[in-house]
Design a protein around this motif. Structure first.
Motif, PDB file in Angstrom:
ATOM      1  N   SER A   6      28.697 107.761 -73.104  1.00 17.83           N
ATOM      2  CA  SER A   6      28.161 109.095 -72.813  1.00 17.83           C
ATOM      3  C   SER A   6      27.596 109.739 -74.074  1.00 17.83           C
ATOM      4  N   GLU A   7      28.286 109.555 -75.219  1.00 21.20           N
ATOM      5  CA  GLU A   7      27.814 110.131 -76.485  1.00 21.20           C
ATOM      6  C   GLU A   7      26.510 109.475 -76.917  1.00 21.20           C
ATOM      7  N   ARG A   8      26.387 108.159 -76.797  1.00 20.22           N
ATOM      8  CA  ARG A   8      25.147 107.484 -77.194  1.00 20.22           C
ATOM      9  C   ARG A   8      23.986 107.918 -76.309  1.00 20.22           C
ATOM     10  N   ASP A   9      24.282 108.120 -75.031  1.00 18.82           N
ATOM     11  CA  ASP A   9      23.221 108.575 -74.125  1.00 18.82           C
ATOM     12  C   ASP A   9      22.735 109.964 -74.524  1.00 18.82           C
ATOM     13  N   ALA A  10      23.661 110.832 -74.921  1.00 17.34           N
ATOM     14  CA  ALA A  10      23.278 112.182 -75.343  1.00 17.34           C
ATOM     15  C   ALA A  10      22.510 112.139 -76.664  1.00 17.34           C
ATOM     16  N   LEU A  11      22.911 111.278 -77.581  1.00 13.22           N
ATOM     17  CA  LEU A  11      22.239 111.173 -78.875  1.00 13.22           C
ATOM     18  C   LEU A  11      20.840 110.588 -78.741  1.00 13.22           C
ATOM     19  N   SER A  12      20.663 109.685 -77.786  1.00 15.03           N
ATOM     20  CA  SER A  12      19.358 109.029 -77.630  1.00 15.03           C
ATOM     21  C   SER A  12      18.275 110.019 -77.220  1.00 15.03           C
ATOM     22  N   ARG A  13      18.700 111.141 -76.628  1.00 11.75           N
ATOM     23  CA  ARG A  13      17.719 112.138 -76.196  1.00 11.75           C
ATOM     24  C   ARG A  13      17.378 113.135 -77.309  1.00 11.75           C
ATOM     25  N   LEU A  14      18.035 112.978 -78.471  1.00  6.94           N
ATOM     26  CA  LEU A  14      17.776 113.873 -79.597  1.00  6.94           C
ATOM     27  C   LEU A  14      16.930 113.160 -80.656  1.00  6.94           C
ATOM     28  N   ASP A  15      15.973 113.882 -81.224  1.00  7.02           N
ATOM     29  CA  ASP A  15      15.107 113.316 -82.269  1.00  7.02           C
ATOM     30  C   ASP A  15      15.396 114.042 -83.576  1.00  7.02           C
ATOM     31  N   SER A  16      16.490 113.597 -84.226  1.00  7.03           N
ATOM     32  CA  SER A  16      16.872 114.256 -85.482  1.00  7.03           C
ATOM     33  C   SER A  16      17.621 113.267 -86.352  1.00  7.03           C
ATOM     34  N   ASP A  17      17.637 113.569 -87.646  1.00  6.99           N
ATOM     35  CA  ASP A  17      18.382 112.716 -88.569  1.00  6.99           C
ATOM     36  C   ASP A  17      19.883 112.771 -88.283  1.00  6.99           C
ATOM     37  N   ASP A  18      20.384 113.922 -87.880  1.00  7.54           N
ATOM     38  CA  ASP A  18      21.821 114.042 -87.564  1.00  7.54           C
ATOM     39  C   ASP A  18      22.201 113.125 -86.401  1.00  7.54           C
ATOM     40  N   ALA A  19      21.288 113.034 -85.409  1.00  8.53           N
ATOM     41  CA  ALA A  19      21.570 112.167 -84.265  1.00  8.53           C
ATOM     42  C   ALA A  19      21.604 110.708 -84.688  1.00  8.53           C
ATOM     43  N   ARG A  20      20.630 110.327 -85.597  1.00  9.02           N
ATOM     44  CA  ARG A  20      20.623 108.930 -86.040  1.00  9.02           C
ATOM     45  C   ARG A  20      21.875 108.623 -86.885  1.00  9.02           C
ATOM     46  N   PHE A  21      22.304 109.581 -87.675  1.00  5.78           N
ATOM     47  CA  PHE A  21      23.506 109.389 -88.504  1.00  5.78           C
ATOM     48  C   PHE A  21      24.752 109.258 -87.610  1.00  5.78           C
ATOM     49  N   ALA A  22      24.803 110.060 -86.552  1.00  9.62           N
ATOM     50  CA  ALA A  22      25.936 109.977 -85.624  1.00  9.62           C
ATOM     51  C   ALA A  22      25.963 108.615 -84.940  1.00  9.62           C
ATOM     52  N   GLU A  23      24.746 108.117 -84.564  1.00 13.83           N
ATOM     53  CA  GLU A  23      24.704 106.786 -83.946  1.00 13.83           C
ATOM     54  C   GLU A  23      25.210 105.728 -84.914  1.00 13.83           C
ATOM     55  N   ALA A  24      24.861 105.869 -86.183  1.00 11.68           N
ATOM     56  CA  ALA A  24      25.350 104.908 -87.183  1.00 11.68           C
ATOM     57  C   ALA A  24      26.865 104.977 -87.302  1.00 11.68           C
ATOM     58  N   GLN A  25      27.415 106.176 -87.219  1.00 11.65           N
ATOM     59  CA  GLN A  25      28.874 106.320 -87.255  1.00 11.65           C
ATOM     60  C   GLN A  25      29.527 105.580 -86.086  1.00 11.65           C
ATOM     61  N   LEU A  26      28.942 105.750 -84.906  1.00 14.13           N
ATOM     62  CA  LEU A  26      29.505 105.091 -83.719  1.00 14.13           C
ATOM     63  C   LEU A  26      29.387 103.576 -83.836  1.00 14.13           C
ATOM     64  N   ASP A  27      28.256 103.109 -84.385  1.00 15.88           N
ATOM     65  CA  ASP A  27      28.086 101.657 -84.513  1.00 15.88           C
ATOM     66  C   ASP A  27      29.067 101.064 -85.516  1.00 15.88           C
ATOM     67  N   ALA A  28      29.533 101.867 -86.466  1.00 14.63           N
ATOM     68  CA  ALA A  28      30.428 101.364 -87.518  1.00 14.63           C
ATOM     69  C   ALA A  28      31.903 101.478 -87.146  1.00 14.63           C
ATOM     70  N   LEU A  29      32.185 101.961 -85.953  1.00 14.82           N
ATOM     71  CA  LEU A  29      33.593 102.099 -85.552  1.00 14.82           C
ATOM     72  C   LEU A  29      34.280 100.734 -85.523  1.00 14.82           C
ATOM     73  N   PRO A  30      35.549 100.649 -85.915  1.00 21.71           N
ATOM     74  CA  PRO A  30      36.278  99.375 -85.841  1.00 21.71           C
ATOM     75  C   PRO A  30      36.500  98.957 -84.390  1.00 21.71           C
ATOM     76  N   ARG A  31      36.754  97.660 -84.189  1.00 21.80           N
ATOM     77  CA  ARG A  31      36.958  97.151 -82.832  1.00 21.80           C
ATOM     78  C   ARG A  31      38.306  97.586 -82.265  1.00 21.80           C
ATOM     79  N   SER A  32      39.244  97.899 -83.128  1.00 24.06           N
ATOM     80  CA  SER A  32      40.559  98.356 -82.676  1.00 24.06           C
ATOM     81  C   SER A  32      40.439  99.719 -82.010  1.00 24.06           C
ATOM     82  N   THR A  33      40.972  99.834 -80.797  1.00 24.87           N
ATOM     83  CA  THR A  33      40.908 101.114 -80.083  1.00 24.87           C
ATOM     84  C   THR A  33      41.652 102.195 -80.833  1.00 24.87           C
ATOM     85  N   ALA A  34      42.849 101.870 -81.338  1.00 25.55           N
ATOM     86  CA  ALA A  34      43.653 102.881 -82.029  1.00 25.55           C
ATOM     87  C   ALA A  34      42.950 103.372 -83.290  1.00 25.55           C
TER      88      ALA A  34
END
Length: 650
Positions: free
Chosen positions: A96-124
């Motif tokens: 849901s967060e990636r879908d919301a970010l994809s509709r935004l055209d800003s550097d903050d949105a791209r930085f947030a997407e990078a944060q999400l992509d860098a999340l560890p595989r561990s759920t905790a």
């Protein structure tokens, strides 16, 4: 006119008030029948409660239900459902967060997407890193918060059953934190051995809403909390190392600053109830993913069922039905099962209260009263035409039995069957009526008028019954008939011929005298050896204690002598039988022959060595040899005893 309407249905208010009570005498006969068929007395009494009396359910039925419920609980589902559920919610939140970010055209949105992509595989770990993340999507923020709220709610509800607060607002969490602090302080005080009655009352007054089960004291509170805490610990032990680490991290994040109090509570409960199963994991499998509460609840149920199985199994020494937690039975198996346990308890209590059984260090055993009934059953089985009435079944009075008249008399008491002293009885009636005026004919008799004639007590026969207790008697199906014959003869002598002196002697590697109680409980000797010499030595000792009595020796065996006593009292065994064993046994036969005793052998089976031996002894002693079938043994033994008495008396 007013009409009443009634509805009828199954009784649901406890034990059926119309159900017939257990027949205590029938239960005793059930035990006796198993003993007379060769079973162990200990096992027969145990089986009465395990299988239940006729027409009732026993512990085995409850055990089968508990085992079935445990198997069902073991197939309830996957224990890592809490981690799986958190992973699913996290995936939905990130999508849901990636879908919301994809509709935004800003550097903050791209930085947030990078944060999400860098999340560890561990759920905790991912949940931990997202704790400071500024969510763009309200739906994603709600899903992320749901991960923490659901797990916190499940943990709290599992530990404090019935807790329905969501604990999302700061006030509810503050109340929970305060309760945990007070609870840990109370448990620590209890662990130090201090009096906690007032502290417990104050604690329940402040925090009673957290405990809908309303414990009555500190111990009840500890029992309830410790059982649930142990289930939570077993849940952790049931997961893989990776799953365990994930769940522990998620719980720490969801509980926040309450996590330390929960950990301290677990430590306190473990110290106060170390006997609970805290460390063993379970391999539960199933199609459904179980949340934390459901998984811990399944393990708590399995733990309770394990305790119940141990109680119902009655395997530990000194186990009694009082060890069974009836409330736990009702909680796990239902009201009807609890009623079955109560009825079995009542049966055991009635058996003790009415004097049929006694309880010692080794558990239940038949009382003398029950043994008399068992002997009567054996005698009726041996002689179907003999119905043991009241003759001789009462306690012996001072008058004696089968002796010469002494010239004295005494008042009749209930149970006496000696001859009435007619002269003194009539005299008592006349004097009683004369005290109120002139005696009027006919003379009326009252109970207090009766007197019986006293006689001298004397023994007319000394009887030694020697029975083979070797394992071959059990292996070849002769144990039950042997025991039945001995009990029947014992009962016959005690009730019909109380003037006789009977001694039952059992022999295996060694010989020993047996009381009626020991005879009923005796089990096969697993050690090889048939020491007839020792048995005859004890028989001779018994006969010499009654020198004025006619000596009678009866021997029941299925094998030739293979053991004898050495000079130092130790038993020497050898098979086939040695010359020394035969000579030692024949020496005892000669001693009895010189004393005037005739040995009658009841030979079971077709052992050639035994046949040669008993034929030689019969020629040497003048006795007789019988070869009955095992089922006819009792009839032969009792008939020969009666024939011997009549022949000698004549």
């Amino acid at each position: 006119m007013r009409h009443n309407r009634f509805r009828y249905g199954a009784w649901r208010g406890g034990p059926d008030p119309l159900a017939p009570p257990y027949d205590v005498r029938a239960a005793v006969d059930q035990v006796g029948q198993e003993v007379l068929e060769g079973g162990s007395l200990r096992d027969a009494l145990r089986n009465l409660l395990r299988r239940g009396p006729q027409g009732g359910r026993g512990l085995d039925d409850l055990l089968a239900r508990a085992r079935r419920m445990r198997r069902e609980a073991m197939r309830r589902g996957q224990l890592d459902g809490a981690v799986t559920r958190s992973t699913q919610l996290l995936d939905q939140a990130l999508a849901s967060e990636r879908d919301a970010l994809s509709r935004l055209d800003s550097d903050d949105a791209r930085f947030a997407e990078a944060q999400l992509d860098a999340l560890p595989r561990s759920t905790a770990r991912a949940v931990s890193e997202l704790s400071e993340y500024n969510w763009t999507s309200p739906e994603a923020r709600q899903l992320y918060q749901q991960i923490l709220d659901e797990l916190r709610q499940e943990v709290v509800e599992q530990r404090f059953q019935g807790m329905q607060q969501a604990l999302r607002d700061p006030e509810a969490q503050a109340a929970m934190r305060e309760m945990l602090q007070d609870l840990n302080a109370l448990l620590a005080k209890h662990a130090r051995g201090e009096n906690t009655d007032d502290a417990f009352a104050e604690f329940m007054n402040r925090h009673g809403d957290f405990f809908p089960e309303k414990p009555a004291n500190v111990d009840e509170l500890i029992d309830a909390l410790a059982r649930r805490a142990a289930a939570g610990e077993r849940l952790m032990r049931s997961l893989s190392a990776q799953q365990r680490a994930e769940l522990q991290d998620l719980m720490a994040q969801s509980l926040g600053d309450m996590a330390g109090e929960f950990a301290a509570l677990t430590d306190n409960l473990r110290a106060l109830r170390p006997n609970l199963n805290w460390g063993r994991g379970e391999r539960i499998r199933g199609e459904n993913d179980l949340g934390y509460g459901d998984a811990a609840g399944a393990l708590e149920e399995i733990g309770d069922l394990d305790d119940l199985l141990d109680q119902l199994g009655q395997e530990h020494p000194g186990a009694t039905l009082d060890d069974v937690d009836v409330e736990a039975v009702e909680r796990q198996l239902g009201r009807a099962a609890a009623d079955d346990v109560r009825r079995l308890r009542e049966l055991e209590q009635q058996l003790r209260r009415q004097g049929w059984v006694t309880r010692g260090d080794d558990g239940l055993t038949l009382s003398p009263k029950a043994l008399r009934r068992l002997g009567g059953t054996a005698l009726r089985t041996v002689f179907g035409q003999l119905h043991a009435g009241r003759q001789g079944q009462h306690d012996l009075r001072d008058a004696g039995a089968a002796g010469e008249l002494t010239g004295a008399s005494r008042r009749w008491q209930y149970g006496d069957e000696q001859a009435l002293d007619v002269v003194r009885t009539i005299g008592n009636a006349v004097r009683r009526q004369a005290t109120g005026g002139a005696a009027v004919l006919p003379i009326g008799l009252d109970v207090e008028d009766f007197e019986i004639a006293e006689t001298e007590r004397r023994v007319s026969a000394a009887v030694a019954l020697c029975v083979d207790l070797s394992f071959s008697m059990m292996a070849d199906g002769r144990w039950g008939p042997m025991k039945q014959a001995a009990l029947a003869l014992s009962h016959l002598v005690a009730t019909r011929f109380p003037q006789d002196a009977l001694q039952i002697i059992g022999f295996g590697r060694y010989a020993s005298t047996l009381s009626q109680e020991q005879l009923a409980a005796v089990e096969p000797d697993m050690v090889q050896g048939t020491n007839l010499q020792h048995a005859l030595k004890l028989a001779a000792r018994h006969l010499r204690r009654h020198p004025a009595s006619d000596p009678v020796v009866l021997v029941v065996t299925d094998g030739e002598p293979t053991a004898h006593l050495l000079d130092d009292g130790e038993s020497y065994f050898m098979w086939p039988s040695t010359r020394e064993t035969v000579q030692a046994t024949v020496h005892e036969v000669d001693q009895l022959t010189r004393y005037g005793a005739v040995l009658n052998f009841f030979m079971l089976g077709e052992d050639p060595g035994l046949r040669r031996f008993v034929d030689a002894v019969a020629r040497r002693n003048g006795g007789r040899v019988f070869t009955p079938d095992a089922d006819d043994l009792g009839r032969y033994v009792v008939s020969d005893y009666i024939r011997a008495r009549r022949g000698r008396r004549g």
